[in-house]
Design a protein around this motif. Structure first.
Motif, PDB file in Angstrom:
ATOM      1  N   SER A 184       0.814  -1.216   0.000  1.00 56.29           N
ATOM      2  CA  SER A 184       0.000   0.000   0.000  1.00 56.29           C
ATOM      3  C   SER A 184       0.847   1.265   0.000  1.00 56.29           C
ATOM      4  CB  SER A 184      -0.935  -0.002   1.220  1.00 56.29           C
ATOM      5  OG  SER A 184      -0.189   0.034   2.425  1.00 56.29           O
ATOM      6  N   ALA A 185       2.063   1.190   0.539  1.00 53.45           N
ATOM      7  CA  ALA A 185       2.919   2.376   0.601  1.00 53.45           C
ATOM      8  C   ALA A 185       3.703   2.605  -0.684  1.00 53.45           C
ATOM      9  CB  ALA A 185       3.890   2.258   1.779  1.00 53.45           C
ATOM     10  N   ASP A 186       3.571   1.710  -1.659  1.00 53.85           N
ATOM     11  CA  ASP A 186       4.351   1.821  -2.887  1.00 53.85           C
ATOM     12  C   ASP A 186       3.877   2.976  -3.760  1.00 53.85           C
ATOM     13  OD1 ASP A 186       5.812  -0.354  -2.149  1.00 53.85           O
ATOM     14  OD2 ASP A 186       5.000  -1.724  -3.644  1.00 53.85           O
ATOM     15  N   ALA A 187       4.836   3.739  -4.278  1.00 54.41           N
ATOM     16  CA  ALA A 187       4.592   4.754  -5.308  1.00 54.41           C
ATOM     17  C   ALA A 187       5.738   4.601  -6.304  1.00 54.41           C
ATOM     18  CB  ALA A 187       4.551   6.148  -4.698  1.00 54.41           C
ATOM     19  N   LEU A 188       5.813   3.421  -6.919  1.00 58.41           N
ATOM     20  CA  LEU A 188       6.992   3.016  -7.662  1.00 58.41           C
ATOM     21  C   LEU A 188       7.050   3.613  -9.059  1.00 58.41           C
ATOM     22  CD1 LEU A 188       7.020  -0.784  -6.690  1.00 58.41           C
ATOM     23  CD2 LEU A 188       8.071   1.152  -5.490  1.00 58.41           C
ATOM     24  N   ASP A 189       8.237   4.065  -9.416  1.00 57.16           N
ATOM     25  CA  ASP A 189       8.510   4.564 -10.757  1.00 57.16           C
ATOM     26  C   ASP A 189       9.062   3.397 -11.571  1.00 57.16           C
ATOM     27  OD1 ASP A 189       9.420   5.736 -13.060  1.00 57.16           O
ATOM     28  OD2 ASP A 189      10.696   7.228 -12.092  1.00 57.16           O
ATOM     29  N   PRO A 190       8.321   2.914 -12.574  1.00 61.33           N
ATOM     30  CA  PRO A 190       8.801   1.748 -13.336  1.00 61.33           C
ATOM     31  C   PRO A 190      10.111   2.004 -14.068  1.00 61.33           C
ATOM     32  CG  PRO A 190       6.855   2.727 -14.372  1.00 61.33           C
ATOM     33  CD  PRO A 190       6.994   3.364 -13.037  1.00 61.33           C
ATOM     34  N   ALA A 349      10.453  -1.191  15.379  1.00 60.53           N
ATOM     35  CA  ALA A 349      11.332  -2.261  15.840  1.00 60.53           C
ATOM     36  C   ALA A 349      10.545  -3.487  16.266  1.00 60.53           C
ATOM     37  CB  ALA A 349      12.202  -1.772  16.989  1.00 60.53           C
ATOM     38  N   ARG A 350       9.371  -3.293  16.848  1.00 60.02           N
ATOM     39  CA  ARG A 350       8.547  -4.423  17.258  1.00 60.02           C
ATOM     40  C   ARG A 350       8.016  -5.178  16.038  1.00 60.02           C
ATOM     41  NH1 ARG A 350       4.917  -6.223  21.311  1.00 60.02           N
ATOM     42  NH2 ARG A 350       5.447  -4.523  22.732  1.00 60.02           N
ATOM     43  N   ILE A 351       7.450  -4.448  15.087  1.00 58.03           N
ATOM     44  CA  ILE A 351       6.816  -5.098  13.939  1.00 58.03           C
ATOM     45  C   ILE A 351       7.840  -5.800  13.055  1.00 58.03           C
ATOM     46  CG2 ILE A 351       5.485  -4.669  11.834  1.00 58.03           C
ATOM     47  CD1 ILE A 351       4.021  -2.478  13.304  1.00 58.03           C
ATOM     48  N   ALA A 352       9.047  -5.225  12.945  1.00 57.75           N
ATOM     49  CA  ALA A 352      10.062  -5.792  12.071  1.00 57.75           C
ATOM     50  C   ALA A 352      10.869  -6.898  12.717  1.00 57.75           C
ATOM     51  CB  ALA A 352      11.008  -4.685  11.604  1.00 57.75           C
ATOM     52  N   ALA A 353      10.744  -7.080  14.022  1.00 55.45           N
ATOM     53  CA  ALA A 353      11.569  -8.058  14.735  1.00 55.45           C
ATOM     54  C   ALA A 353      11.295  -9.470  14.256  1.00 55.45           C
ATOM     55  CB  ALA A 353      11.311  -7.958  16.232  1.00 55.45           C
ATOM     56  N   PRO A 354      12.332 -10.309  14.155  1.00 58.12           N
ATOM     57  CA  PRO A 354      12.120 -11.711  13.789  1.00 58.12           C
ATOM     58  C   PRO A 354      11.097 -12.404  14.684  1.00 58.12           C
ATOM     59  CG  PRO A 354      14.460 -11.181  13.712  1.00 58.12           C
ATOM     60  CD  PRO A 354      13.767  -9.996  14.319  1.00 58.12           C
ATOM     61  N   GLU A 355      11.075 -12.040  15.979  1.00 62.95           N
ATOM     62  CA  GLU A 355      10.114 -12.647  16.895  1.00 62.95           C
ATOM     63  C   GLU A 355       8.677 -12.367  16.496  1.00 62.95           C
ATOM     64  OE1 GLU A 355      13.081 -10.492  19.566  1.00 62.95           O
ATOM     65  OE2 GLU A 355      12.849 -10.764  17.416  1.00 62.95           O
ATOM     66  N   SER A 356       8.463 -11.274  15.765  1.00 65.49           N
ATOM     67  CA  SER A 356       7.124 -10.913  15.323  1.00 65.49           C
ATOM     68  C   SER A 356       6.813 -11.446  13.925  1.00 65.49           C
ATOM     69  CB  SER A 356       6.970  -9.378  15.324  1.00 65.49           C
ATOM     70  OG  SER A 356       7.237  -8.833  16.598  1.00 65.49           O
ATOM     71  N   ASN A 357       7.777 -12.125  13.315  1.00 63.68           N
ATOM     72  CA  ASN A 357       7.621 -12.564  11.924  1.00 63.68           C
ATOM     73  C   ASN A 357       8.045 -14.022  11.732  1.00 63.68           C
ATOM     74  OD1 ASN A 357       6.941  -9.970  10.218  1.00 63.68           O
ATOM     75  ND2 ASN A 357       8.468  -9.350  11.733  1.00 63.68           N
ATOM     76  N   GLN A 358       7.739 -14.839  12.716  1.00 63.56           N
ATOM     77  CA  GLN A 358       8.030 -16.276  12.639  1.00 63.56           C
ATOM     78  C   GLN A 358       9.503 -16.541  12.312  1.00 63.56           C
ATOM     79  OE1 GLN A 358       5.054 -17.259   9.640  1.00 63.56           O
ATOM     80  NE2 GLN A 358       3.695 -18.039  11.238  1.00 63.56           N
ATOM     81  N   GLY A 359      10.369 -15.683  12.852  1.00 63.32           N
ATOM     82  CA  GLY A 359      11.806 -15.856  12.657  1.00 63.32           C
ATOM     83  C   GLY A 359      12.341 -15.323  11.349  1.00 63.32           C
ATOM     84  N   ALA A 360      11.506 -14.714  10.519  1.00 65.39           N
ATOM     85  CA  ALA A 360      11.959 -14.197   9.221  1.00 65.39           C
ATOM     86  C   ALA A 360      13.036 -13.139   9.425  1.00 65.39           C
ATOM     87  CB  ALA A 360      10.788 -13.597   8.442  1.00 65.39           C
ATOM     88  N   ALA A 361      14.115 -13.263   8.695  1.00 66.61           N
ATOM     89  CA  ALA A 361      15.219 -12.307   8.830  1.00 66.61           C
ATOM     90  C   ALA A 361      15.904 -12.132   7.491  1.00 66.61           C
ATOM     91  CB  ALA A 361      16.221 -12.798   9.879  1.00 66.61           C
ATOM     92  N   MET A 362      16.478 -10.950   7.282  1.00 63.22           N
ATOM     93  CA  MET A 362      17.226 -10.636   6.068  1.00 63.22           C
ATOM     94  C   MET A 362      18.444  -9.823   6.464  1.00 63.22           C
ATOM     95  SD  MET A 362      14.403  -7.943   4.694  1.00 63.22           S
ATOM     96  CE  MET A 362      13.146  -8.009   5.981  1.00 63.22           C
ATOM     97  N   LEU A 363      19.437  -9.868   5.629  1.00 66.12           N
ATOM     98  CA  LEU A 363      20.662  -9.112   5.879  1.00 66.12           C
ATOM     99  C   LEU A 363      20.547  -7.773   5.177  1.00 66.12           C
ATOM    100  CD1 LEU A 363      23.573  -9.096   7.020  1.00 66.12           C
ATOM    101  CD2 LEU A 363      24.312 -10.058   4.840  1.00 66.12           C
ATOM    102  N   ARG A 364      20.385  -6.694   5.938  1.00 61.78           N
ATOM    103  CA  ARG A 364      20.197  -5.367   5.366  1.00 61.78           C
ATOM    104  C   ARG A 364      21.558  -4.715   5.161  1.00 61.78           C
ATOM    105  NH1 ARG A 364      17.327  -7.060   9.311  1.00 61.78           N
ATOM    106  NH2 ARG A 364      15.057  -7.021   9.320  1.00 61.78           N
ATOM    107  N   GLN A 400       7.666  -7.153   5.080  1.00 64.08           N
ATOM    108  CA  GLN A 400       7.094  -5.934   4.516  1.00 64.08           C
ATOM    109  C   GLN A 400       5.571  -5.960   4.545  1.00 64.08           C
ATOM    110  OE1 GLN A 400       8.834  -3.274   3.794  1.00 64.08           O
ATOM    111  NE2 GLN A 400       6.988  -2.131   3.259  1.00 64.08           N
ATOM    112  N   ARG A 401       4.979  -7.122   4.367  1.00 69.66           N
ATOM    113  CA  ARG A 401       3.520  -7.221   4.468  1.00 69.66           C
ATOM    114  C   ARG A 401       3.037  -6.808   5.849  1.00 69.66           C
ATOM    115  NH1 ARG A 401       2.680 -12.879   1.123  1.00 69.66           N
ATOM    116  NH2 ARG A 401       1.973 -11.939  -0.840  1.00 69.66           N
ATOM    117  N   LYS A 402       3.779  -7.225   6.862  1.00 67.49           N
ATOM    118  CA  LYS A 402       3.381  -6.870   8.221  1.00 67.49           C
ATOM    119  C   LYS A 402       3.601  -5.382   8.478  1.00 67.49           C
ATOM    120  CE  LYS A 402       3.328  -8.736  12.843  1.00 67.49           C
ATOM    121  NZ  LYS A 402       3.702  -9.907  13.677  1.00 67.49           N
ATOM    122  N   LEU A 403       4.726  -4.847   8.009  1.00 69.04           N
ATOM    123  CA  LEU A 403       4.965  -3.412   8.148  1.00 69.04           C
ATOM    124  C   LEU A 403       3.885  -2.614   7.423  1.00 69.04           C
ATOM    125  CD1 LEU A 403       8.823  -3.394   7.513  1.00 69.04           C
ATOM    126  CD2 LEU A 403       7.703  -2.801   9.665  1.00 69.04           C
TER     127      LEU A 403
END
Length: 440
Positions: A184-190, A349-364, A400-403
């Motif tokens: 929903s937050a996307d305003a992408l320039d193709p 920080a709460r919404i993005a935490a792995p604990e809030s996303n079934q352990g999902a993690a990425m290397l930023r 990102q879906r959760k965010l």
């Protein structure tokens, strides 16, 4: 610390993946100048080498600051990252400590160009990248980076979804490259999104980074055309008295909770394994790239207290609002005297935490950007967000879906460009990046 990743504990002055600048006898005067140590004189300062992120989870470090080796001012230019790492299958620029300057570039194959032309281009690019990362000047060099050492230069190559159709390799396109969903937050320039080929360039010297950009663009010749380019920066090594987490353009510490190479499941989360069904990608990773503009004027009108509640961490030291230090785990179940969560339910920080996303993690591993000012006077600035994972659907997309459903930080961000790329493993000896795909 794990030895499975190249340069995971910060730049070194010797070793199989990162070597010092004791120069061998040069073959040309250009090579001699290119490999020369920086002539900088001054006190040795430790480098704050970090990575971070925003929009798909602000921040967090790929390296471990307390274990990072110090980098003195006089060795910044001499640090070299191997194009073909001896102990890692993946390309440089993924776990390499974040550099001071960077370029993200996408190309489309030229009309009529196909698999043969793509293979020839990747062969040229790999040869040029290997020379430049070793501090050597390629043929017909522009001389832009004369007198500079390798400066931790890395060049990383990836393939977009459209690349496989253009090269007749649709049957070998991984399902992990399926287009990202709309948010929903996307305003992408193709015009500034996606692309057949993606190149990430990073270095601790801006001229060295530009030199690599220019050389690769010239190598593209008639085979590929520039689709988009984005330029970014980070804190310069040596700018802080000790290794520490950097701050993003919002002033927040940006690098606290990333997966670390010493984690036992790091490789499983970040790199493609044998069971992925695409052998040519084993040891590679998937990069999500987003241009995220920060609404800094709106953000800076908020009080420090409000900003801390949006993020869920203290601004001065990055500690969670539940107390402790920057590295203290968040107590997501802690409540205040009013009975409400100390870390608000919509805190980033709460919404993005792995604990809030079934352990999902990425290397930023992002870069900040500032591209001047908009017509309303607001800065066109923010984050060139780059994250790495073995499976984007189970990492970036899930978080990102959760965010997207209620992150308190979202009103201050605009996602303006996006791309997803398959980044194959490093080139084998005598080969080039992508050879198992293009010639397999």
């Amino acid at each position: 610390m794990s030895k499975r990743t190249e340069q995971a504990a910060g730049p070194r002055t010797a070793g199989p993946e990162t070597t010092g600048a004791t120069p061998a006898t040069p073959q040309t005067s250009l090579e001699l100048s290119r490999r020369r140590l920086l002539g900088t004189v001054g006190a040795a300062g430790a480098a704050g080498l970090v990575v971070g992120g925003a929009g798909a989870a602000i921040g967090v470090s790929a390296t471990e600051p307390e274990q990072d080796a110090a980098k003195s001012v006089t060795t910044i230019g001499s640090t070299e990252v191997a194009f073909r790492p001896a102990r890692a299958r993946h390309q440089a620029g993924i776990t390499t400590p974040l550099q001071a300057t960077g370029h993200l570039v996408a190309f489309d194959l030229a009309p009529g160009a196909g698999r043969k032309e793509a293979a020839a281009l990747l062969r040229r690019w790999s040869r040029t990248a290997e020379e430049l990362m070793a501090g050597r000047a390629p043929a017909a060099d522009t001389g832009v980076a004369l007198d500079a050492g390798p400066s931790s230069l890395t060049v990383t190559f990836g393939f977009g979804h459209s690349f496989f159709g253009r090269t007749g390799l649709t049957a070998r396109r991984p399902v992990q490259l399926d287009p990202l969903p709309d948010f929903s937050a996307d305003a992408l320039d193709p015009k500034r999104s996606n692309g057949d080929l993606w190149v990430q360039i990073g270095a601790d010297d801006a001229l060295v980074a530009f030199h690599a950009l220019r050389a690769l663009q010239k190598d593209a010749a008639d085979s590929a055309r520039l689709r988009w380019q984005m330029n970014g920066f980070n804190r310069t090594p040596g700018a802080t008295a000790r290794p520490m987490t950097a701050r993003n353009l919002m002033g927040q510490l940006d690098g606290t909770n990333n997966p670390k190479p010493s984690d036992k499941d790091f490789d499983e989360r970040i790199f493609v394994g044998r069971d992925a069904g695409q052998e040519w990608m084993r040891g590679g990773s998937y990069a999500v790239v987003r241009r995220i503009r920060m609404l800094l004027d709106d953000w800076e009108k908020r009080s420090r207290h409000e900003q801390e509640r949006v993020i869920g961490r203290r601004k001065d030291d990055g500690a969670p609002l539940t107390g402790g230090s920057e590295t203290t785990p968040m107590r997501l179940d802690a409540t205040g005297p009013d009975g409400l969560p100390v870390i608000p339910s919509n805190a980033h920080a709460r919404i993005a935490a792995p604990e809030s996303n079934q352990g999902a993690a990425m290397l930023r591993r992002p870069f900040s950007f500032h591209d001047g000012y908009r017509e309303d006077g607001a800065p066109d600035a923010g984050l060139l967000f780059v994250c790495w994972q073995a499976d984007p659907l189970r990492a970036f997309t899930q978080v990102q879906r959760k965010l997207d459903r209620g992150d308190a930080l979202s009103p201050f961000l605009r996602h303006e460009a996006s791309g997803l790329f398959a980044v194959p493993p490093a080139a084998e000896p005598g080969g080039y990046v992508g050879r198992p795909l293009l010639e397999g």
